[in-house]
Each structure stands twice: as C-alpha cells, then as structure tokens.
Scaffold this motif. Structure first.
Motif, PDB file in Angstrom:
ATOM      1  N   GLY A  18      71.787  43.441  56.797  1.00 44.28           N
ATOM      2  CA  GLY A  18      72.851  42.334  56.982  1.00 44.28           C
ATOM      3  C   GLY A  18      72.318  41.036  57.928  1.00 44.28           C
ATOM      4  N   ARG A  19      71.411  41.401  58.892  1.00 41.77           N
ATOM      5  CA  ARG A  19      70.754  40.568  59.539  1.00 41.77           C
ATOM      6  C   ARG A  19      69.833  39.765  58.700  1.00 41.77           C
ATOM      7  NH1 ARG A  19      66.129  40.776  62.481  1.00 41.77           N
ATOM      8  NH2 ARG A  19      66.463  43.068  62.536  1.00 41.77           N
ATOM      9  N   LEU A  20      68.809  40.233  57.786  1.00 38.30           N
ATOM     10  CA  LEU A  20      67.912  39.694  57.110  1.00 38.30           C
ATOM     11  C   LEU A  20      68.666  39.022  55.967  1.00 38.30           C
ATOM     12  CD1 LEU A  20      65.495  42.688  56.206  1.00 38.30           C
ATOM     13  CD2 LEU A  20      65.225  40.769  57.777  1.00 38.30           C
ATOM     14  N   THR A  21      69.680  39.261  55.496  1.00 44.89           N
ATOM     15  CA  THR A  21      70.276  38.210  54.534  1.00 44.89           C
ATOM     16  C   THR A  21      71.093  37.147  55.140  1.00 44.89           C
ATOM     17  OG1 THR A  21      72.469  39.792  54.718  1.00 44.89           O
ATOM     18  CG2 THR A  21      70.880  40.483  52.973  1.00 44.89           C
ATOM     19  N   ARG A  22      71.534  37.421  56.521  1.00 43.53           N
ATOM     20  CA  ARG A  22      71.980  36.192  57.082  1.00 43.53           C
ATOM     21  C   ARG A  22      70.853  35.069  57.529  1.00 43.53           C
ATOM     22  NH1 ARG A  22      74.910  40.285  59.631  1.00 43.53           N
ATOM     23  NH2 ARG A  22      73.749  40.453  61.369  1.00 43.53           N
ATOM     24  N   PRO A  79      69.979  33.582  53.475  1.00 42.77           N
ATOM     25  CA  PRO A  79      70.832  33.773  52.380  1.00 42.77           C
ATOM     26  C   PRO A  79      70.342  33.852  51.119  1.00 42.77           C
ATOM     27  CG  PRO A  79      71.624  32.251  54.008  1.00 42.77           C
ATOM     28  CD  PRO A  79      70.085  32.331  54.149  1.00 42.77           C
ATOM     29  N   GLN A  80      69.148  33.374  50.684  1.00 43.10           N
ATOM     30  CA  GLN A  80      68.562  33.407  49.312  1.00 43.10           C
ATOM     31  C   GLN A  80      67.519  34.533  49.198  1.00 43.10           C
ATOM     32  OE1 GLN A  80      69.295  30.913  47.272  1.00 43.10           O
ATOM     33  NE2 GLN A  80      70.914  30.559  48.626  1.00 43.10           N
ATOM     34  N   ASP A  81      67.606  35.365  50.087  1.00 39.48           N
ATOM     35  CA  ASP A  81      66.742  36.610  49.944  1.00 39.48           C
ATOM     36  C   ASP A  81      67.253  37.721  49.250  1.00 39.48           C
ATOM     37  OD1 ASP A  81      65.036  38.785  50.313  1.00 39.48           O
ATOM     38  OD2 ASP A  81      65.082  38.624  52.719  1.00 39.48           O
ATOM     39  N   GLY A  82      66.926  37.459  47.787  1.00 38.10           N
ATOM     40  CA  GLY A  82      67.637  38.623  46.940  1.00 38.10           C
ATOM     41  C   GLY A  82      67.221  39.918  46.800  1.00 38.10           C
ATOM     42  N   GLU A  83      65.872  40.128  47.684  1.00 35.56           N
ATOM     43  CA  GLU A  83      65.357  41.365  47.809  1.00 35.56           C
ATOM     44  C   GLU A  83      66.270  42.074  48.806  1.00 35.56           C
ATOM     45  OE1 GLU A  83      60.893  42.972  47.654  1.00 35.56           O
ATOM     46  OE2 GLU A  83      61.559  41.943  49.551  1.00 35.56           O
ATOM     47  N   ALA A  84      66.527  41.532  49.831  1.00 41.03           N
ATOM     48  CA  ALA A  84      67.256  42.041  51.033  1.00 41.03           C
ATOM     49  C   ALA A  84      68.576  42.431  50.456  1.00 41.03           C
ATOM     50  CB  ALA A  84      67.124  41.193  52.395  1.00 41.03           C
ATOM     51  N   SER A  85      69.399  41.313  49.914  1.00 41.61           N
ATOM     52  CA  SER A  85      70.648  41.826  49.268  1.00 41.61           C
ATOM     53  C   SER A  85      70.764  42.958  48.386  1.00 41.61           C
ATOM     54  CB  SER A  85      70.999  40.500  48.548  1.00 41.61           C
ATOM     55  OG  SER A  85      71.335  39.294  49.469  1.00 41.61           O
ATOM     56  N   TYR A  86      69.512  43.088  47.377  1.00 46.22           N
ATOM     57  CA  TYR A  86      69.780  44.363  46.608  1.00 46.22           C
ATOM     58  C   TYR A  86      69.661  45.693  47.556  1.00 46.22           C
ATOM     59  CZ  TYR A  86      67.523  47.973  43.977  1.00 46.22           C
ATOM     60  OH  TYR A  86      67.351  49.438  43.524  1.00 46.22           O
ATOM     61  N   PHE A  87      68.803  45.548  48.552  1.00 50.10           N
ATOM     62  CA  PHE A  87      68.574  46.841  49.321  1.00 50.10           C
ATOM     63  C   PHE A  87      69.902  46.942  50.365  1.00 50.10           C
ATOM     64  CE2 PHE A  87      64.451  46.723  48.111  1.00 50.10           C
ATOM     65  CZ  PHE A  87      64.128  48.018  48.047  1.00 50.10           C
ATOM     66  N   LEU A  88      70.677  45.900  50.604  1.00 48.34           N
ATOM     67  CA  LEU A  88      71.919  46.223  51.549  1.00 48.34           C
ATOM     68  C   LEU A  88      72.863  46.842  50.446  1.00 48.34           C
ATOM     69  CD1 LEU A  88      73.687  45.289  53.828  1.00 48.34           C
ATOM     70  CD2 LEU A  88      74.382  43.231  52.553  1.00 48.34           C
ATOM     71  N   GLY A  89      72.731  46.372  49.092  1.00 47.28           N
ATOM     72  CA  GLY A  89      73.792  47.162  47.997  1.00 47.28           C
ATOM     73  C   GLY A  89      73.255  48.544  47.957  1.00 47.28           C
ATOM     74  N   GLU A  90      72.096  49.040  48.136  1.00 49.16           N
ATOM     75  CA  GLU A  90      71.486  50.228  47.740  1.00 49.16           C
ATOM     76  C   GLU A  90      72.197  51.082  49.189  1.00 49.16           C
ATOM     77  OE1 GLU A  90      69.005  51.945  45.587  1.00 49.16           O
ATOM     78  OE2 GLU A  90      70.848  50.865  44.807  1.00 49.16           O
ATOM     79  N   ALA A  91      72.011  50.313  50.319  1.00 46.66           N
ATOM     80  CA  ALA A  91      72.456  51.024  51.697  1.00 46.66           C
ATOM     81  C   ALA A  91      73.903  51.501  51.456  1.00 46.66           C
ATOM     82  CB  ALA A  91      71.896  50.224  52.942  1.00 46.66           C
ATOM     83  N   TYR A  92      74.804  50.475  51.031  1.00 49.28           N
ATOM     84  CA  TYR A  92      76.132  51.015  50.911  1.00 49.28           C
ATOM     85  C   TYR A  92      76.300  51.895  50.004  1.00 49.28           C
ATOM     86  CZ  TYR A  92      77.840  47.064  53.473  1.00 49.28           C
ATOM     87  OH  TYR A  92      78.065  45.811  54.657  1.00 49.28           O
ATOM     88  N   ARG A  93      75.638  51.922  48.677  1.00 53.10           N
ATOM     89  CA  ARG A  93      75.700  53.071  47.771  1.00 53.10           C
ATOM     90  C   ARG A  93      75.382  54.403  48.226  1.00 53.10           C
ATOM     91  NH1 ARG A  93      72.469  55.494  44.303  1.00 53.10           N
ATOM     92  NH2 ARG A  93      70.824  54.451  45.225  1.00 53.10           N
ATOM     93  N   LEU A  94      74.536  54.221  49.024  1.00 49.04           N
ATOM     94  CA  LEU A  94      73.950  55.636  49.389  1.00 49.04           C
ATOM     95  C   LEU A  94      74.499  56.182  50.714  1.00 49.04           C
ATOM     96  CD1 LEU A  94      69.951  54.890  49.409  1.00 49.04           C
ATOM     97  CD2 LEU A  94      71.266  56.642  48.022  1.00 49.04           C
TER      98      LEU A  94
END
Length: 382
Positions: free
Chosen positions: A288-292, A295-310
């Motif tokens: 969440g901090r990396l995406t803040r 905000p254009q960090d697509g890689e961090a946003s993807y892994f944020l989604g992965e963390a929620y999924r897991l």
C-alpha cells in the motif's frame, strides 16, 4: 563536502546535542592480534564470511552488488578498502556489519527502501557500529569469550538462511550503542550527500508494517529483533527526525531513480518472496505504501491485489479486483494481472469480461505453462 569540513558545521553540533557527545571517525581499523579477544572475534567472522560465499541465498548479480558496494563506500569513505558488501536474498528487513568488515544487506531492506538515501541510512547506521567497534565492546561485556564463540559456533548448516540470520543476530548492541550508531549514521549520510531526514522515515515505515499485522500487541520488541535492543521506537523516530531537521540538508537528492533502476531486474522476484512470508498485514502495509509513493507503479498494484487474494479475508476479493484493475491500466504491471482478473471474472460468471482478460494474458504470454488451461476456459465460456 570534505569530511573535516562537515564535522565543523553547526549541523553536526546539533546532532551531538540531540543524540549524544560529538564523534569523529577513527583511522582505518587494522587487523587485531589473533591472540587477543578481538582477534578471536575477527577469526570467527572470517569463518562465517567463507560460509557466506557458498550460500545459495547470496546474490551474485555483479551490477547489483557493485551498486550496493558503491553506496557503502560513499558512506565509509576512507574505510572503504576494509569493507566487503554482500547482498543476501531474504525478504526480511536487515543489514549488519561484522567487525572484520563483512557487510550484509538483505533484499527485504532494499525492497522497502523508497530511495537510495533510505538504504544509505541503514547501511550508515551499521557502519557506525563498525567504526565505533561496538561489537568488540559487546564481546568484552559478555561473561566470557568462549560463551560468545559458542553462540556463533552453533550455526547448524553453512549457507542456510537460518545460519545467516544467526550471524546477523550475533551483534545485539545496547541501546546506548544504537543511539550512537544513529548519530554516526546521520553524519555519514550528510557527508555523503544524502538527506538525513530519510533515516527517520525508514524507522517509521518499518514500525507501520509491524503494526498492520493481525497479531500486533503494541510491543515492537517482540515482533522484530531490530526493535529488541534499539531505543523505544517513538523515541528513536522523534530523535532522528529532530536531529536531521537541525542539520538541514533537506534539499539533497535522495536518489529515488537510482535505487529503482538498480533493483528493477529483481524487484518482481523479491515481491514474490515477500508474499511467501504469509505475513499479509505487513505485506499489505508495504505494498500500500509503495502504491502511494508511486501511484503509477503497476507492478506494486498487481502484487497488492495478490496479497489480498492470498489473504482471502472478508471483502478481499473485491479489494483484489480493484487493485488488479488499477494495475492493468498502469505501466509495469506483469501480464499475469490479466490472468488474475480473468479468474475473478470466471468465478463470478462474468464471461465477456473473462474472455477479454484471458485473451490479453494469452496475447502477452502465448507460451505460458498454463496457456492450454486458459484456452480451455475460453472454449467452455463460448
């Protein structure tokens, strides 16, 4: 700025007033008499350094290691010839420096640093311990040299991550030592051209991660060895910030782009390592901090989604989908984001959306190991 010039500035005086008595760097440290207690400690660390050379966790990317070594030398200055920097692949936040000049920097620290200055803050702190010979003082405070040798000698298997962690934890300094190393680290940062204020931000970010975990009890010392002997977390953060602001130099370049470029080839693998820890509260705080921060960090946003999924707590499916959708529209997101979205749409029965997401994944990864399975989903969804 020359080191002697920096020491004479009022900024250094402000640091001394806030964090302790003034300090000047010593001459280059010479190898001690092998018959002395310090010589015995060096011999032990020489042995562990040889083990480290064989570790499967040792990063052998020459460019990456050279980058971190350059930061270390920029901070250590005249002591650089004595320092050998190793990058260790471990998802945990850690760096340490042995009295013989062996510096370990763990990838979990590099992943968490928002810029080169924050990485330099931690490395500079460890160099401070080295220059002040705190490990030798700790050894002499122990009941006996044999007790310390036994502690280091119980390492079970050379090169294992547990072994590396045991060596890293062998130097548990007193709070007085930690405060002194903080002060030295700030001075080394400023002398090397880094904004000292970034040091307090490193500490605040790490504490925020620990507080985000579901089993947080309010006692950071029980969650991380880094907090066990360090000054109380709020005290340390406040003193670092006050000292840094008194020094000024806030306009110095933190070198954000340099760090991002250096770790770029490895960042995805390190993010995968982070999720394998299964400390999802901490990982979500980090991502969440990396995406803040970007905000254009697509890689961090993807892994944020992965963390929620897991994690799969209540509401996490919707949070994962939101993060994936954001990532899909950003540069740097891996093609797997479309596979993740396709899977969520398939489970929800949204077949048109599923087909579109899976098609985008296959277009980017036509030879993926799961490509045939994805094609079968598309056929069934026709």
């Amino acid at each position: 700025m020359e080191r002697r010039t920096f020491i004479g500035t009022c900024g250094c005086c402000a640091v001394s007033a806030l964090l302790g008595e003034g300090w000047a760097p010593p001459a280059r440290i010479q190898r001690p008499d092998p018959k002395s207690d310090e010589g015995g400690l060096w011999a032990l660390m020489d042995r562990e350094e040889e083990r480290l050379h064989q570790s499967p966790f040792l990063m052998r990317d020459a460019a990456l290691v050279a980058y971190v070594q350059a930061i270390t030398c920029r901070l250590a200055q005249g002591h650089c010839p004595n320092v050998r920097t190793y990058v260790v692949r471990s998802p945990y936040f850690n760096a340490n420096m042995a009295p013989n000049g062996m510096m370990q920097v763990w990838t979990g620290l590099m992943l968490r640093a928002e810029n080169e200055a924050q990485l330099a803050a931690v490395i500079g702190h460890e160099i401070g311990h080295y220059l002040a010979r705190h490990s030798v003082e700790s050894l002499r405070d122990a009941k006996s040299r044999s007790a310390f040798a036994h502690m280091v000698g119980i390492i079970p298997v050379a090169g294992t991550l547990a072994a590396l962690g045991l060596v890293a934890g062998a130097f548990a300094y007193s709070r007085e030592h930690e405060r002194a190393a903080d002060r030295m680290g700030l001075e080394l940062m400023a002398a090397a051209g880094y904004p000292p204020l970034e040091a307090s931000r490193v500490w605040a970010n790490l504490l925020a991660e620990l507080q985000a975990e579901k089993d947080w009890t309010g006692d950071a010392s029980k969650r991380s060895v880094l907090f066990a002997t360090h000054p109380p977390e709020k005290e340390r953060e406040a003193k670092l910030e006050a000292a840094a602001r008194a020094m000024g130099k806030e306009d110095l370049d933190p070198r954000t782009g340099a760090l991002r470029q250096a770790i770029g080839p490895w960042r995805r693998a390190w993010l995968e390592d982070e999720l394998k820890r299964r400390k999802f509260g901490e990982s979500l705080a980090l991502l969440g901090r990396l995406t803040r921060v970007d905000p254009q960090d697509g890689e961090a946003s993807y892994f944020l989604g992965e963390a929620y999924r897991l994690r799969a707590a209540e509401g996490d499916t919707d949070r994962a989908q939101e993060a994936y959708q954001r990532a899909a529209a950003l540069p740097g997101a891996p093609p797997e984001v479309h596979r993740a979205l396709g899977s969520l749409h398939r489970k929800a029965g949204r077949l048109p959306e599923m087909r579109e997401a899976y098609a985008r994944y296959l277009a980017a990864r036509p030879e993926a190991g799961d490509a045939e399975m994805i094609r079968s989903y598309l056929k069934k969804g026709e």
